[in-house]
Design a protein around this motif. Structure first.
Motif, PDB file in Angstrom:
ATOM      1  N   ASP A 213       0.843  -1.197   0.000  1.00 58.65           N
ATOM      2  CA  ASP A 213       0.000   0.000   0.000  1.00 58.65           C
ATOM      3  C   ASP A 213       0.881   1.251   0.000  1.00 58.65           C
ATOM      4  OD1 ASP A 213      -2.305  -1.443   0.007  1.00 58.65           O
ATOM      5  OD2 ASP A 213      -2.616  -1.330   2.174  1.00 58.65           O
ATOM      6  N   VAL A 214       0.483   2.254  -0.751  1.00 60.37           N
ATOM      7  CA  VAL A 214       1.226   3.516  -0.841  1.00 60.37           C
ATOM      8  C   VAL A 214       0.454   4.581  -0.081  1.00 60.37           C
ATOM      9  CG1 VAL A 214       2.152   5.279  -2.380  1.00 60.37           C
ATOM     10  CG2 VAL A 214       2.189   2.866  -3.076  1.00 60.37           C
ATOM     11  N   ALA A 215       1.079   5.149   0.944  1.00 62.05           N
ATOM     12  CA  ALA A 215       0.454   6.215   1.741  1.00 62.05           C
ATOM     13  C   ALA A 215       0.680   7.536   1.015  1.00 62.05           C
ATOM     14  CB  ALA A 215       1.044   6.252   3.141  1.00 62.05           C
ATOM     15  N   THR A 216      -0.254   7.900   0.142  1.00 55.41           N
ATOM     16  CA  THR A 216      -0.089   9.110  -0.669  1.00 55.41           C
ATOM     17  C   THR A 216      -0.169  10.381   0.170  1.00 55.41           C
ATOM     18  OG1 THR A 216      -2.452   9.014  -1.179  1.00 55.41           O
ATOM     19  CG2 THR A 216      -0.937   8.016  -2.774  1.00 55.41           C
ATOM     20  N   ALA A 217      -0.722  10.310   1.370  1.00 55.07           N
ATOM     21  CA  ALA A 217      -0.721  11.490   2.244  1.00 55.07           C
ATOM     22  C   ALA A 217       0.707  11.885   2.587  1.00 55.07           C
ATOM     23  CB  ALA A 217      -1.524  11.203   3.508  1.00 55.07           C
ATOM     24  N   PHE A 218       1.549  10.886   2.824  1.00 53.57           N
ATOM     25  CA  PHE A 218       2.954  11.168   3.116  1.00 53.57           C
ATOM     26  C   PHE A 218       3.665  11.721   1.882  1.00 53.57           C
ATOM     27  CE2 PHE A 218       7.388   9.548   3.509  1.00 53.57           C
ATOM     28  CZ  PHE A 218       7.787  10.398   4.529  1.00 53.57           C
ATOM     29  N   THR A 219       3.286  11.219   0.701  1.00 58.82           N
ATOM     30  CA  THR A 219       3.896  11.713  -0.535  1.00 58.82           C
ATOM     31  C   THR A 219       3.612  13.191  -0.741  1.00 58.82           C
ATOM     32  OG1 THR A 219       3.625   9.515  -1.526  1.00 58.82           O
ATOM     33  CG2 THR A 219       4.047  11.361  -3.017  1.00 58.82           C
ATOM     34  N   LEU A 220       2.339  13.594  -0.599  1.00 59.79           N
ATOM     35  CA  LEU A 220       1.987  14.998  -0.783  1.00 59.79           C
ATOM     36  C   LEU A 220       2.613  15.866   0.305  1.00 59.79           C
ATOM     37  CD1 LEU A 220       0.454  17.078  -2.417  1.00 59.79           C
ATOM     38  CD2 LEU A 220      -1.586  16.577  -1.083  1.00 59.79           C
ATOM     39  N   ALA A 221       2.712  15.348   1.514  1.00 63.88           N
ATOM     40  CA  ALA A 221       3.345  16.107   2.589  1.00 63.88           C
ATOM     41  C   ALA A 221       4.818  16.353   2.284  1.00 63.88           C
ATOM     42  CB  ALA A 221       3.187  15.364   3.911  1.00 63.88           C
ATOM     43  N   ARG A 222       5.499  15.373   1.709  1.00 60.41           N
ATOM     44  CA  ARG A 222       6.911  15.556   1.343  1.00 60.41           C
ATOM     45  C   ARG A 222       7.054  16.591   0.242  1.00 60.41           C
ATOM     46  NH1 ARG A 222       9.425   9.788   0.150  1.00 60.41           N
ATOM     47  NH2 ARG A 222      11.255  11.100  -0.230  1.00 60.41           N
ATOM     48  N   ILE A 223       6.123  16.590  -0.707  1.00 65.16           N
ATOM     49  CA  ILE A 223       6.182  17.574  -1.795  1.00 65.16           C
ATOM     50  C   ILE A 223       6.009  18.984  -1.241  1.00 65.16           C
ATOM     51  CG2 ILE A 223       5.007  18.390  -3.869  1.00 65.16           C
ATOM     52  CD1 ILE A 223       4.338  15.483  -4.517  1.00 65.16           C
ATOM     53  N   LEU A 224       5.041  19.184  -0.351  1.00 63.55           N
ATOM     54  CA  LEU A 224       4.817  20.512   0.230  1.00 63.55           C
ATOM     55  C   LEU A 224       5.956  20.922   1.148  1.00 63.55           C
ATOM     56  CD1 LEU A 224       0.994  20.269   1.036  1.00 63.55           C
ATOM     57  CD2 LEU A 224       2.087  21.541  -0.816  1.00 63.55           C
ATOM     58  N   SER A 225       6.632  19.962   1.753  1.00 60.13           N
ATOM     59  CA  SER A 225       7.739  20.276   2.661  1.00 60.13           C
ATOM     60  C   SER A 225       8.941  20.836   1.924  1.00 60.13           C
ATOM     61  CB  SER A 225       8.151  19.026   3.442  1.00 60.13           C
ATOM     62  OG  SER A 225       7.085  18.558   4.254  1.00 60.13           O
ATOM     63  N   ASN A 226       9.004  20.672   0.617  1.00 56.20           N
ATOM     64  CA  ASN A 226      10.098  21.221  -0.175  1.00 56.20           C
ATOM     65  C   ASN A 226       9.848  22.658  -0.617  1.00 56.20           C
ATOM     66  OD1 ASN A 226      11.971  19.010  -0.297  1.00 56.20           O
ATOM     67  ND2 ASN A 226      10.484  17.932  -1.569  1.00 56.20           N
ATOM     68  N   THR A 227       8.798  23.286  -0.098  1.00 49.80           N
ATOM     69  CA  THR A 227       8.563  24.697  -0.408  1.00 49.80           C
ATOM     70  C   THR A 227       9.741  25.533   0.068  1.00 49.80           C
ATOM     71  OG1 THR A 227       6.178  24.364  -0.137  1.00 49.80           O
ATOM     72  CG2 THR A 227       6.988  26.634  -0.055  1.00 49.80           C
ATOM     73  N   PRO A 228      10.308  26.400  -0.775  1.00 50.69           N
ATOM     74  CA  PRO A 228      11.451  27.217  -0.351  1.00 50.69           C
ATOM     75  C   PRO A 228      11.137  28.049   0.890  1.00 50.69           C
ATOM     76  CG  PRO A 228      11.154  27.344  -2.727  1.00 50.69           C
ATOM     77  CD  PRO A 228       9.963  26.624  -2.194  1.00 50.69           C
ATOM     78  N   VAL A 229      12.151  28.282   1.695  1.00 50.39           N
ATOM     79  CA  VAL A 229      11.994  29.043   2.937  1.00 50.39           C
ATOM     80  C   VAL A 229      12.109  30.534   2.620  1.00 50.39           C
ATOM     81  CG1 VAL A 229      12.879  29.435   5.257  1.00 50.39           C
ATOM     82  CG2 VAL A 229      12.959  27.141   4.261  1.00 50.39           C
ATOM     83  N   PRO A 230      11.108  31.338   2.944  1.00 53.55           N
ATOM     84  CA  PRO A 230      11.204  32.790   2.721  1.00 53.55           C
ATOM     85  C   PRO A 230      12.102  33.450   3.756  1.00 53.55           C
ATOM     86  CG  PRO A 230       9.120  32.245   3.743  1.00 53.55           C
ATOM     87  CD  PRO A 230       9.797  30.932   3.476  1.00 53.55           C
ATOM     88  N   ARG A 231      12.194  34.784   3.707  1.00 59.70           N
ATOM     89  CA  ARG A 231      13.101  35.511   4.593  1.00 59.70           C
ATOM     90  C   ARG A 231      12.749  35.333   6.065  1.00 59.70           C
ATOM     91  NH1 ARG A 231      12.467  41.456   3.095  1.00 59.70           N
ATOM     92  NH2 ARG A 231      13.736  41.651   4.976  1.00 59.70           N
ATOM     93  N   GLY A 232      11.453  35.316   6.381  1.00 63.22           N
ATOM     94  CA  GLY A 232      11.032  35.305   7.777  1.00 63.22           C
ATOM     95  C   GLY A 232      11.053  33.955   8.450  1.00 63.22           C
ATOM     96  N   GLY A 233      11.346  32.883   7.732  1.00 67.30           N
ATOM     97  CA  GLY A 233      11.351  31.565   8.341  1.00 67.30           C
ATOM     98  C   GLY A 233      10.515  30.590   7.544  1.00 67.30           C
TER      99      GLY A 233
END
Length: 292
Positions: A190-210
């Motif tokens: 089984d593939v937990a696609t919730a974890f997949t999408l969470a990993r994709i969103l976690s790669n959002t670049p960090v802005p100046r404020g954090g």
């Protein structure tokens, strides 16, 4: 220096404290004398006021620093400017245009910004962020909608691009987390696609404020917060309080029961709905078996 009604005989004044000698030496004081309590008033160019008072010839001289007063009107304007100093530039996808306009109408601190959503001949997105230089140093938010797999890629492209435009902070509002129900494995493979999408969103670049702030409403399981990396801060909100307010406004609010489709839903929300009678999934299954 001017004096009015100098004392007789003249008395010697003690020198001001050493920590204020520089201020006294670099400014031009204006002194006024009073025979009764022998008071001296000094005003300096730095808009601070020193009051020197000697009650009698043997008492020490007391120096009190009084900060300059701010008129009430000026203080009100200053407080208002500080309160409204934080403005948010709100971007949105096409599906969320109506909601974004309703949000902006509720506050003058929210400014709508547009994105041109186009596609090339092969179907891949051709995107443009209008007035990209104008959001430098601003607080930026994006209202997303991952309603189908086909729109996720184009919105992710914008989500990755906005923090790189030298913005002060970035907030991603994703009201519905679409893969939230696929958060665990029941069988090997089984593939937990919730974890997949969470990993994709976690790669959002960090802005100046954090790190980027991610706002999700009523995610399927609260433990999914641990699927996200350190570059993003998940903030889980709930629409249950709005539902409670709506139910309480109904004319028959005293005759309402809450039914849950399964045990997971009961575990997730029963504490927030404890003011109403509850029907668990097992009870529903029993009613169906009995022909109700």
């Amino acid at each position: 220096m001017s004096a009015t009604t100098p004392p007789s005989p003249p008395q010697r004044l003690a020198a001001p404290p050493s920590h204020s000698s520089n201020k006294l030496r670099n400014s031009t004081p204006i002194r006024s004398f009073n025979r009764k309590d022998f008071s001296i008033r000094c005003e300096f160019e730095n808009s601070q006021r020193w009051t020197v008072r000697c009650v009698s010839g043997t008492d020490p001289i007391h120096i009190i620093l009084k900060p300059p007063s701010i008129p009430m009107a000026s203080a009100a304007v200053l407080g208002s400017s500080r309160k409204n100093s934080k403005r948010v530039c709100l971007f949105y996808c096409n599906e969320m245009k109506d909601l974004a306009e309703r949000i902006a109408s509720q506050s003058d601190a929210i400014e709508l910004r547009s994105i041109t959503w186009r596609t090339f001949e092969d179907g891949f997105p051709n995107l443009f962020i209008s007035n990209a230089h104008g959001i430098r140093g601003q607080h930026v938010a994006f209202l997303a909608s991952f309603s189908s797999p086909g729109v996720i890629f184009e919105q992710l492209s914008v989500i990755y691009a906005l923090p790189k435009l030298f913005v002060s902070s970035f907030t991603l509002v994703l009201p519905f987390f679409p893969t939230g129900t696929s958060e665990r494995m029941e069988d090997e493979g089984d593939v937990a696609t919730a974890f997949t999408l969470a990993r994709i969103l976690s790669n959002t670049p960090v802005p100046r404020g954090g790190p980027t702030s991610l706002v999700i409403f009523d995610i399927h399981a609260l433990q999914e917060r641990f699927y996200f990396g350190d570059n993003i801060l998940p903030c889980f909100e709930s629409g249950i309080p709005l539902l409670l307010n709506r139910l309480q406004q109904l004319p028959d609010s005293d005759n309402i029961s809450i039914a849950f489709p399964d045990d997971g839903a009961w575990k997730r929300f029963h504490k927030q709905l404890q003011h109403f009678p509850m029907i668990a999934s097992r009870t529903i299954d029993l009613y169906i078996a009995m022909g109700y």
